[in-house]
Design a protein around this motif. Sequence first.
Motif, PDB file in Angstrom:
ATOM      1  N   LEU A  74      -7.195   4.789  -4.638  1.00  9.64           N
ATOM      2  CA  LEU A  74      -7.464   4.790  -3.207  1.00  9.64           C
ATOM      3  C   LEU A  74      -9.131   4.714  -3.205  1.00  9.64           C
ATOM      4  O   LEU A  74      -9.789   3.795  -2.500  1.00  9.64           O
ATOM      5  CB  LEU A  74      -7.101   5.857  -2.550  1.00  9.64           C
ATOM      6  N   ALA A 113       2.306   6.498  -7.218  1.00 12.01           N
ATOM      7  CA  ALA A 113       1.384   7.466  -7.387  1.00 12.01           C
ATOM      8  C   ALA A 113       1.887   8.891  -7.233  1.00 12.01           C
ATOM      9  O   ALA A 113       1.958   9.909  -8.207  1.00 12.01           O
ATOM     10  CB  ALA A 113      -0.215   7.791  -6.635  1.00 12.01           C
ATOM     11  N   LEU A 114       2.652   9.216  -6.225  1.00 13.51           N
ATOM     12  CA  LEU A 114       3.386  10.553  -6.128  1.00 13.51           C
ATOM     13  C   LEU A 114       4.329  10.493  -7.153  1.00 13.51           C
ATOM     14  O   LEU A 114       4.615  11.766  -7.842  1.00 13.51           O
ATOM     15  CB  LEU A 114       3.997  10.372  -4.822  1.00 13.51           C
ATOM     16  N   LYS A 156       0.945  -1.077  -0.010  1.00 12.04           N
ATOM     17  CA  LYS A 156      -0.072  -0.093  -0.144  1.00 12.04           C
ATOM     18  C   LYS A 156       0.872   1.190   0.051  1.00 12.04           C
ATOM     19  O   LYS A 156       0.408   2.414  -0.777  1.00 12.04           O
ATOM     20  CB  LYS A 156      -0.903  -0.094   1.127  1.00 12.04           C
ATOM     21  N   LEU A 162      -2.358  13.759  -9.739  1.00 12.18           N
ATOM     22  CA  LEU A 162      -2.488  13.450  -8.390  1.00 12.18           C
ATOM     23  C   LEU A 162      -3.608  12.994  -7.479  1.00 12.18           C
ATOM     24  O   LEU A 162      -4.064  12.120  -7.038  1.00 12.18           O
ATOM     25  CB  LEU A 162      -1.583  14.188  -7.267  1.00 12.18           C
ATOM     26  N   VAL A 163      -4.741  13.912  -7.848  1.00  8.18           N
ATOM     27  CA  VAL A 163      -5.969  13.912  -7.586  1.00  8.18           C
ATOM     28  C   VAL A 163      -6.640  12.596  -8.352  1.00  8.18           C
ATOM     29  O   VAL A 163      -7.442  11.993  -7.523  1.00  8.18           O
ATOM     30  CB  VAL A 163      -6.771  15.164  -7.734  1.00  8.18           C
ATOM     31  N   ALA A 181       1.255   4.321  -3.019  1.00 11.78           N
ATOM     32  CA  ALA A 181       1.103   5.647  -2.978  1.00 11.78           C
ATOM     33  C   ALA A 181       2.264   6.573  -3.240  1.00 11.78           C
ATOM     34  O   ALA A 181       2.198   7.407  -3.908  1.00 11.78           O
ATOM     35  CB  ALA A 181       1.026   5.912  -1.308  1.00 11.78           C
ATOM     36  N   THR A 221      -5.164   9.418  -6.987  1.00 13.53           N
ATOM     37  CA  THR A 221      -5.728   9.164  -5.491  1.00 13.53           C
ATOM     38  C   THR A 221      -7.260   8.589  -5.731  1.00 13.53           C
ATOM     39  O   THR A 221      -7.407   7.624  -5.024  1.00 13.53           O
ATOM     40  CB  THR A 221      -5.837  10.398  -4.880  1.00 13.53           C
ATOM     41  N   ALA A 222      -8.208   9.344  -6.325  1.00 13.20           N
ATOM     42  CA  ALA A 222      -9.229   8.487  -6.622  1.00 13.20           C
ATOM     43  C   ALA A 222      -9.262   7.347  -7.160  1.00 13.20           C
ATOM     44  O   ALA A 222     -10.075   6.338  -6.846  1.00 13.20           O
ATOM     45  CB  ALA A 222      -9.970   9.397  -7.721  1.00 13.20           C
TER      46      ALA A 222
END
Length: 160
Positions: free
Chosen positions: A131, A95-96, A88, A123-124, A92, A127-128
């Motif tokens: 996550l 993604a960053l 996990k 990034l938004v 993350a 995240t969607a």
Amino acid sequence: MDRNWNELLQEMRVLQTGVQLIGGFLLTLPFQQRFATLTELQKWWFLVLVVLATMTTGLMLVPVSLHRRLFQHHVKYRLVAAGNTIVKTVVACVALLIAGCAGLIFSVAVGPEAGFAAGGAILVALTALVLLYPLLSWSPRRRKALPNEPSGTAPTSREP
């Protein structure tokens, strides 16, 4: 637990390829002629991404190290739980890394404002996707029968 551990390792293999490609891309940049024209902000942005890529790569080694340390100690459940947390965290970080690389590219091509806007928007979106979508798309309590299953007989032991 063996199946869960093998699935975690397979996910790490997929992530590893992506991180290696991004890391390789980043490592070639300083050797390009245009690198000298980057602003101070863009150079720092690049360096932060290099650190993030190397730390993400290093983080992906942790499950292997844990497995070697805990091998034959009969704590597979703890190993799988720790591996799950690490995967996990790696997702993350990836993604960053993706958003940061895209932002840097936009910053160089268009300008810093475009870089921050593109990186933030990506990034938004990521995240969607990584996550929120998994959290909202499936719940053991809300699970509907699969297309080949009769209504109300969805198995509880199989993942979606």
